[in-house]
Enzyme design. Structure first.
Site, PDB file in Angstrom:
ATOM      1  N   ASP A 102      13.310 109.720  -6.642  1.00  0.00           N
ATOM      2  CA  ASP A 102      13.703 109.919  -5.243  1.00  0.00           C
ATOM      3  C   ASP A 102      15.196 109.981  -4.955  1.00  0.00           C
ATOM      4  O   ASP A 102      15.725 111.006  -4.529  1.00  0.00           O
ATOM      5  CB  ASP A 102      13.047 108.855  -4.352  1.00  0.00           C
ATOM      6  CG  ASP A 102      13.176 107.435  -4.903  1.00  0.00           C
ATOM      7  OD1 ASP A 102      13.917 107.241  -5.878  1.00  0.00           O
ATOM      8  OD2 ASP A 102      12.551 106.518  -4.338  1.00  0.00           O
TER       9      ASP A 102
ATOM     10  N   GLU B 279      19.660  98.378  -8.917  1.00  0.00           N
ATOM     11  CA  GLU B 279      19.423  97.487  -7.779  1.00  0.00           C
ATOM     12  C   GLU B 279      20.692  96.745  -7.385  1.00  0.00           C
ATOM     13  O   GLU B 279      20.986  96.599  -6.188  1.00  0.00           O
ATOM     14  CB  GLU B 279      18.305  96.481  -8.109  1.00  0.00           C
ATOM     15  CG  GLU B 279      16.947  97.100  -8.377  1.00  0.00           C
ATOM     16  CD  GLU B 279      16.265  97.623  -7.125  1.00  0.00           C
ATOM     17  OE1 GLU B 279      16.862  97.553  -6.036  1.00  0.00           O
ATOM     18  OE2 GLU B 279      15.126  98.110  -7.226  1.00  0.00           O
TER      19      GLU B 279
ATOM     20  N   GLU C  88      10.886 103.545   4.347  1.00  0.00           N
ATOM     21  CA  GLU C  88      11.101 104.998   4.204  1.00  0.00           C
ATOM     22  C   GLU C  88      10.558 105.826   5.362  1.00  0.00           C
ATOM     23  O   GLU C  88      11.177 106.820   5.768  1.00  0.00           O
ATOM     24  CB  GLU C  88      10.502 105.486   2.877  1.00  0.00           C
ATOM     25  CG  GLU C  88      11.268 105.065   1.638  1.00  0.00           C
ATOM     26  CD  GLU C  88      11.037 103.608   1.276  1.00  0.00           C
ATOM     27  OE1 GLU C  88      11.861 103.047   0.519  1.00  0.00           O
ATOM     28  OE2 GLU C  88      10.027 103.020   1.738  1.00  0.00           O
TER      29      GLU C  88
ATOM     30  N   THR D  17      21.294 104.581  -0.328  1.00  0.00           N
ATOM     31  CA  THR D  17      19.825 104.554  -0.370  1.00  0.00           C
ATOM     32  C   THR D  17      19.259 103.209   0.055  1.00  0.00           C
ATOM     33  O   THR D  17      18.062 103.083   0.258  1.00  0.00           O
ATOM     34  CB  THR D  17      19.326 104.938  -1.776  1.00  0.00           C
ATOM     35  OG1 THR D  17      17.951 105.298  -1.720  1.00  0.00           O
ATOM     36  CG2 THR D  17      19.525 103.797  -2.767  1.00  0.00           C
TER      37      THR D  17
ATOM     38  N   ARG E  62      22.184  97.380  -3.639  1.00  0.00           N
ATOM     39  CA  ARG E  62      22.044  96.232  -2.742  1.00  0.00           C
ATOM     40  C   ARG E  62      23.342  95.437  -2.627  1.00  0.00           C
ATOM     41  O   ARG E  62      23.833  95.185  -1.526  1.00  0.00           O
ATOM     42  CB  ARG E  62      20.919  95.315  -3.217  1.00  0.00           C
ATOM     43  CG  ARG E  62      19.563  95.984  -3.298  1.00  0.00           C
ATOM     44  CD  ARG E  62      18.462  94.974  -3.531  1.00  0.00           C
ATOM     45  NE  ARG E  62      17.230  95.592  -4.006  1.00  0.00           N
ATOM     46  CZ  ARG E  62      16.021  95.110  -3.778  1.00  0.00           C
ATOM     47  NH1 ARG E  62      15.875  94.010  -3.082  1.00  0.00           N
ATOM     48  NH2 ARG E  62      14.946  95.716  -4.250  1.00  0.00           N
TER      49      ARG E  62
END
Length: 619
Positions: free
Chosen positions: A377, A244, A511, A597, A248
């Protein structure tokens, strides 16, 4: 009899006698205590006197000190190789004088401390703490200067006017949402706080920076930049997710640097990346899921298959780490992610599929669960994007992606009885006919990877992307609020519908809109803009609350209840993809930019003078 009251005095609690009670027992106890205290003082003074007399007597044959030969270790400025070490000459007398002076100074400081009040002592302690914190902050910011590197060719970072007035009006309304959201939140400071991790690290503003810049909200961007310069500090005793923080924070800071050219973002990204490197100190080089930013101690999630690391987490580092090696000249970042790829290439894969769990101690797979949604994913996404980011020179990444997608299509992709194409999950030898909201990103991935597919299958994968987009739109359209659930089934006569209560929520996820945007870019079919606008209206109608936007617990209920959480990815991804959907294609063109992503755009590294360690020069 009245119970004695307890009153604080200088950090102690002393009993206070009830009115009329005799004070003699207490006084006598105090006397006994004073006598013991005086005896202890006399004894300690006697010991000090004896020790002092022993230490300070001249060093002659009758009173010779033990010489252990350790002075060079305890007092480094003394040369132990010379003869006559402390032989009673001027050097020894000077040293003794210094010791006496230091001893007297320490005693005076101790007496001075004892004269001060508790409040004064607390203030001094706090001052010392602040000094240490400042020193740590300076230390973090005063690392090795970053080498000058050429900025990759940056195309299409402004405007993106769609031309059509109706489309432009929709785009402006999405920009207004972002701007109004900031106004709603900065009054309480929550815009600078985080719905992920430590609030002092300001995940929301870091994640939102590039969205503000792309939308042309430059004064808000400048405000965020100033906050980061003054407040963003990684010297905190906080345990964070490596994955994360990478997607981010590091992704957000790198994107802000490339878009604006402001050095502070690059410097902060590198400072944080250095804090993540200890997570890779495992027997296999597969990183821990979490690391403490202060201590560097790593560990894995307790629920993750007997201490395993997670495929989507350790497999979603490549883009950011390659850029870190480029910007710093430090090959360590590139080497970490290439090592992961090479390790996976050597491993057996059941049915050609990558299980979601890998033990970082043993290098063995955990339970055989494969998913293109949660836990798996973005691993597949980053294989494709590693190839794209290298200007299609990283052929190993492309080959690995193609092999993985072929296995996924063979074992996980099916058509429902109603004709909807979906991607299931492989669990312990059988296919679970369930698809998650997270899996809906794959429609965009298939479209993005269509060009360059082996065996002339570009058209096939573009069509597959369109079918996934349609299925995911149905998951939205079959709810009361026209917002998609977290997961939906394809069995027992139900299709694209959530069954369990704990799968009916929507947490502002991007998404589905991400796939609409990619499909729009590659096909320009107007239905994708129509579907995106439907989602934008539903979000504004049902998710808006007084302080921003909130997730919803049940998208099938006409009276929604809120979870009171605004995820940072709402600004980083959901609003950004909506804005891009209603912009022209020359805003961040896909030939020049690759989105991580978390939707942070990073430029393609195609300059001829860039050589990443361990790879050929990027042209």
């Amino acid at each position: 009899m009245t119970t004695p009251a307890l009153l604080p005095l200088s950090g102690r609690r002393i009993p206070t006698l009830a009115p009329g009670a005799s004070s003699f027992p207490y006084h006598r106890a105090t006397l006994r205590l004073s006598e013991k205290f005086i005896l202890l003082l006399i004894l300690s003074a006697f010991i000090t006197l004896c020790f002092g007399a022993f230490f300070f007597l001249p060093d002659n044959s009758k009173h010779k000190r033990f010489d252990l030969g350790l002075e060079h270790m305890l007092i480094p400025h003394i040369d132990s190789s010379k003869e006559g070490r402390l032989s009673g000459g001027p050097e020894e007398e000077s040293l003794r004088s210094k010791i006496r002076a230091d001893h007297e100074r320490v005693l005076e400081e101790a007496k001075e401390k004892l004269r001060k009040s508790r409040e004064q002592l607390r203030a001094e302690i706090q001052t010392e703490k602040n000094k240490v914190a400042e020193q740590l902050k300076v230390k973090d910011g005063a690392g090795k200067p970053l080498p000058p590197v050429p900025m990759p060719k940056l195309v299409g970072i402004n405007d993106g006017d769609p031309g059509d007035p109706e489309v432009k009006e929709k785009r402006d309304k999405i920009r207004e949402v972002c701007c109004r959201l900031r106004q709603d939140q900065t009054g309480t400071g929550t815009f600078l706080q985080s719905s992920y991790g430590n609030s002092q690290m300001g995940a929301t503003i870091v994640d939102a920076l590039d969205t503000l810049y792309i939308m042309g909200l430059h004064s808000e961007f400048k405000e965020g930049q100033e906050w980061i310069q003054q407040n963003l500090n990684f010297s905190v005793n906080a345990e964070v997710s490596v994955f994360e923080v990478n997607i981010r924070f590091i992704g957000g800071l790198l994107a802000a640097y490339y878009l604006s050219g402001q050095e502070v973002f690059k410097v902060k990204a590198v400072q944080l990346a250095e804090k993540l490197l200890p997570a890779f100190n495992t027997p296999t080089g597969i990183p821990w899921a979490m690391v403490n930013l202060k201590s560097g101690v790593g560990r894995n999630w307790g629920w993750a298959s007997a201490g395993s690391s997670i495929l989507a987490e350790f497999g979603t580092l490549h883009m950011e780490f390659v850029h870190l090696s480029y910007l710093t000249g430090n090959p360590a970042y590139f080497q970490k992610v290439i090592h992961i790829r090479k390790l996976l290439a050597k491993m057996d894969r059941p049915n050609g599929l990558y299980p979601n769990y890998l033990n970082p101690r043993t290098g063995r797979w955990g339970q055989h669960h494969t998913s293109v949604g949660g836990l798996g994913d973005s691993f597949y996404e980053y294989l494709l994007k590693a190839w794209l980011m290298s200007d299609k020179t990283d052929t190993e990444a492309r080959r690995t992606y193609d092999d993985a997608i072929e296995a996924i299509e063979r074992h996980l992709i099916r058509k429902s009885n109603g004709g909807l194409t979906f991607i299931g999950e492989w669990k312990n030898g059988h296919l679970e006919r369930k698809m998650g909201h997270l899996t809906c990103f794959a429609g965009g991935m298939f479209a993005l990877g269509a060009d360059g597919s082996p065996n002339d299958k570009a058209g096939h994968y573009l069509q597959l992307g369109a079918e996934i987009a349609h299925t995911c739109h149905e998951s939205y359209d079959r709810t009361v609020l026209k917002l998609g659930p977290e997961a939906f089934k394809f069995d027992s006569g139900l299709e694209a519908v959530a069954v369990r209560q704990n799968e009916k929520y929507y947490i502002l996820r991007p998404e589905v809109i991400e796939t609409y945007w990619y499909m729009w870019r590659f096909t320009h079919d107007p239905k994708y803009r129509q579907w995106g606008w439907e989602a934008a209206q539903a979000i504004d109608k049902h998710c808006r609350v007084s302080g921003g936007f909130s997730g919803i617990k049940d998208v099938y209920s006409s009276t929604p209840t809120y979870d009171d959480v605004q995820q940072s990815f709402f600004l980083a991804e959901t609003l950004k993809y909506l804005y891009l959907l209603f912009s022209s294609d020359d805003l961040l063109p896909l030939d020049n930019w690759v989105f991580n992503t978390e939707a942070h755009p990073l430029p393609v590294l195609r300059l001829g003078n860039i050589t990443l360690p361990g790879s050929s020069a990027v042209q």
